[in-house]
Write an enzyme that holds these catalytic residues in place. Structure first.
Site, PDB file in Angstrom:
ATOM      1  CE1 TYR A  68       5.595  41.056  20.926  1.00  0.00           C
ATOM      2  CE2 TYR A  68       4.419  42.525  22.403  1.00  0.00           C
ATOM      3  CZ  TYR A  68       5.213  41.418  22.205  1.00  0.00           C
ATOM      4  OH  TYR A  68       5.632  40.666  23.270  1.00  0.00           O
ATOM      5  CD  GLU A 108       3.157  40.106  13.183  1.00  0.00           C
ATOM      6  OE1 GLU A 108       3.589  40.872  14.064  1.00  0.00           O
ATOM      7  OE2 GLU A 108       3.121  38.864  13.301  1.00  0.00           O
TER       8      GLU A 108
END
Length: 253
Positions: free
Chosen positions: A35, A99
């Protein structure tokens, strides 16, 4: 392969200057999920493309499902940092990094929106197909950097990816009573637990002493596979869940 991978339908390209050559001739054989840990997706995208950040990933998936490619897959993005996985010390050279825009622990672990997860599944499936990557090689940043990193966090829906064949997931054994191992414990059963953690992928020292390194690795395993309680204590729920996960590995099942 083209400099950027046009096979990803709907992806946009925003090149990041933060990459280098892979330090191995092997094709990438891991996918590492992260994340962003920032307030917004656009802020994270700007940071991943800023020369001064010295970080990057191959892809960023926004909350609305939009995919941005920043580094070509044949290049070495700077996403994993100091890391280890199944004998690999340079995870960046062995992996494709994704990501996922999410505030993470610093912002209260917000849920991942459905359009975003659908896009992650599609992206992971495409990368797996291109490089022959197995579901057991789709891993968390917290797997390769236990203690140092916590992403993509306890609320990441691994079961959703596993249902599509884009990760592995074993139903966690419910938290309950029974014997457990904790810091300070010593003996052959602890060494056996450490050996299991090594089979999972961690850099273990099977010395039979439950020290800080073992605690951190148990906590990282729990964060991904038994998120109901992340405490670094190897209770029966954790150990039995670890056994379930290991049976999903092609070489161990």
């Amino acid at each position: 392969m083209a400099p950027f991978d046009a096979e990803i339908d709907g992806a946009t390209v925003r090149p990041s200057p933060n990459f280098g050559e892979r330090r191995t001739d092997d094709a990438p054989h891991l996918i590492v999920l992260h994340y962003t840990g920032m307030a917004t997706g656009p802020a994270a995208e700007d940071w991943l493309c800023a020369p001064e950040s010295e970080v990057s990933s191959h892809y960023l998936v926004h909350e609305d499902g939009g995919i941005v490619q920043m580094v070509p897959e044949e290049k070495r993005a700077w996403h994993a940092g100091r890391s280890f996985w199944r004998g690999i010390e340079d995870v960046n050279s062995a992996s494709v990094g994704i990501e996922i825009a999410n505030g993470g622990h610093a912002f209260g672990l917000p849920d991942y929106p459905e359009p975003q997860i659908a896009a992650v599944v599609t992206l992971v499936e495409a990368i797996m197909a291109r490089h022959g990557i197995g579901a057991h090689d789709v891993i968390a940043h917290s797997d390769v950097a236990p203690g140092r990193k916590q992403d993509p966090g306890e609320r990441f829906p691994w079961a959703r990816l596993a249902a599509a064949g884009a990760a592995i997931h074993a139903a966690p054994v419910p938290v309950g009573g029974g014997r457990f191992f904790a810091p300070g414990d010593v003996g052959e059963p602890v060494a056996a637990l450490q050996a299991m953690l090594g089979l999972y992928g961690f850099d273990t020292d099977p010395d039979g002493v439950f020290g800080e390194k073992t605690r951190i690795q148990i906590e990282a395993f729990q964060r991904r596979h038994r998120p109901a309680r992340v405490d670094g204590i190897a209770d029966m729920s954790t150990i039995e869940t670890l056994n379930r996960v290991l049976r999903l590995y092609p070489s161990l099942g």
